[in-house]
Write a protein that holds these residues in place. Structure first.
Motif, short mmCIF file in Angstrom:
data_model
loop_
_atom_site.label_atom_id
_atom_site.label_comp_id
_atom_site.label_asym_id
_atom_site.label_seq_id
_atom_site.Cartn_x
_atom_site.Cartn_y
_atom_site.Cartn_z
N LEU A 1 -1.77 17.30 -2.15
CA LEU A 1 -0.49 18.01 -2.24
C LEU A 1 -0.74 19.50 -2.44
O LEU A 1 -0.14 20.33 -1.75
CB LEU A 1 0.36 17.43 -3.37
CG LEU A 1 1.72 18.05 -3.68
CD1 LEU A 1 1.74 19.22 -4.56
CD2 LEU A 1 2.66 18.02 -2.55
N LEU A 2 -1.60 19.85 -3.37
CA LEU A 2 -1.87 21.26 -3.67
C LEU A 2 -2.40 22.00 -2.44
O LEU A 2 -2.02 23.14 -2.19
CB LEU A 2 -2.83 21.38 -4.84
CG LEU A 2 -2.27 20.94 -6.20
CD1 LEU A 2 -3.38 20.91 -7.24
CD2 LEU A 2 -1.12 21.81 -6.64
N THR B 1 0.10 17.66 6.55
CA THR B 1 0.06 16.28 6.07
C THR B 1 1.12 15.45 6.78
O THR B 1 2.17 15.97 7.15
CB THR B 1 0.29 16.20 4.55
OG1 THR B 1 0.18 14.84 4.14
CG2 THR B 1 1.65 16.74 4.13
N ASP B 2 0.81 14.18 6.95
CA ASP B 2 1.83 13.25 7.45
C ASP B 2 2.37 12.41 6.31
O ASP B 2 3.09 11.44 6.52
CB ASP B 2 1.25 12.37 8.57
CG ASP B 2 0.09 11.50 8.12
OD1 ASP B 2 -0.37 11.64 6.96
OD2 ASP B 2 -0.37 10.69 8.93
N LYS B 3 2.04 12.79 5.07
CA LYS B 3 2.46 12.03 3.89
C LYS B 3 3.71 12.59 3.22
O LYS B 3 4.19 12.04 2.24
CB LYS B 3 1.31 11.96 2.88
CG LYS B 3 0.11 11.19 3.42
CD LYS B 3 -1.01 11.16 2.41
CE LYS B 3 -2.20 10.40 2.96
NZ LYS B 3 -3.31 10.42 1.99
N GLY C 1 0.79 -1.22 0.00
CA GLY C 1 0.00 0.00 0.00
C GLY C 1 0.82 1.27 0.00
O GLY C 1 0.27 2.36 0.17
N VAL C 2 2.12 1.16 -0.19
CA VAL C 2 2.99 2.33 -0.21
C VAL C 2 3.30 2.70 -1.66
O VAL C 2 3.75 1.87 -2.44
CB VAL C 2 4.31 2.07 0.55
CG1 VAL C 2 5.26 3.24 0.42
CG2 VAL C 2 4.02 1.76 2.01
N ASN D 1 1.82 8.17 -1.00
CA ASN D 1 0.38 8.10 -1.31
C ASN D 1 -0.32 9.45 -1.22
O ASN D 1 -1.49 9.52 -0.84
CB ASN D 1 -0.33 7.10 -0.39
CG ASN D 1 0.07 5.68 -0.65
OD1 ASN D 1 0.16 5.26 -1.80
ND2 ASN D 1 0.34 4.93 0.40
N MET D 2 0.35 10.52 -1.57
CA MET D 2 -0.25 11.86 -1.51
C MET D 2 -0.63 12.28 -2.93
O MET D 2 0.22 12.70 -3.71
CB MET D 2 0.72 12.86 -0.89
CG MET D 2 0.11 14.21 -0.62
SD MET D 2 1.34 15.26 0.20
CE MET D 2 0.28 16.48 0.92
#
Length: 152
Positions: A97-98, A70-72, A32-33, A91-92
């Motif tokens: 991201l924006l 975010t923690d991504k 899942g990464v 997974n972002m």
């Protein structure tokens, strides 16, 4: 031209229109990464660049402030050509991201100092330019409606 094993070397820098945001790569790691690398281009390649103290300050502030949204985010790094940055994420997807990017950039505009701009926390603590970083970010945000238009 032979394909390179470096994605950005295969990008024709003469054909892009900065500033922009583009997905520069995706890599499935399993479980899942998925690593997604974003090209956050502030300046038109081979026409303009950011001064190193400005780059350094944006890198410090984005690495710090983006993690508030975010923690991504895995890493935030400058391009050697000094025209932009790479955001390395887990997974972002682009919409997320924006959103985090815009929020962190607005935090830079409101900053009164560059985080960790000292000899204890930074390898070149004296090489920062808050005003330069804020000017570059102000310009980048002024073109937000064009961020997804990568090619000229």
């Amino acid at each position: 031209m032979t394909k390179s094993n470096v994605e950005s070397f295969d990008l024709d820098h003469r054909l892009v229109k900065a500033p922009y945001v583009r997905v520069a790569g995706r890599k499935e790691l399993g479980g899942g990464v998925e690593i997604i690398k974003y090209d956050l281009r502030f300046c038109q390649p081979n026409k303009a660049h950011l001064e190193m103290a400005t780059v350094h300050s944006i890198e410090h502030m984005m690495a710090n402030f983006m993690r508030d949204y975010t923690d991504k985010l895995i890493g935030f790094a400058p391009m050697g050509c000094q025209t932009g940055f790479y955001a390395i994420t887990n997974n972002m997807e682009q919409d997320e991201l924006l959103s985090a990017l815009e929020s962190a950039l607005n935090d830079i505009l409101n900053a009164t100092e560059v985080p960790a701009a000292n000899e204890r926390q930074c390898g070149w603590g004296a090489n920062h330019d808050l005003a330069g970083a804020q000017a570059a970010v102000r310009n980048y945000l002024a073109h937000k409606d064009e961020w997804l238009e990568v090619m000229a």
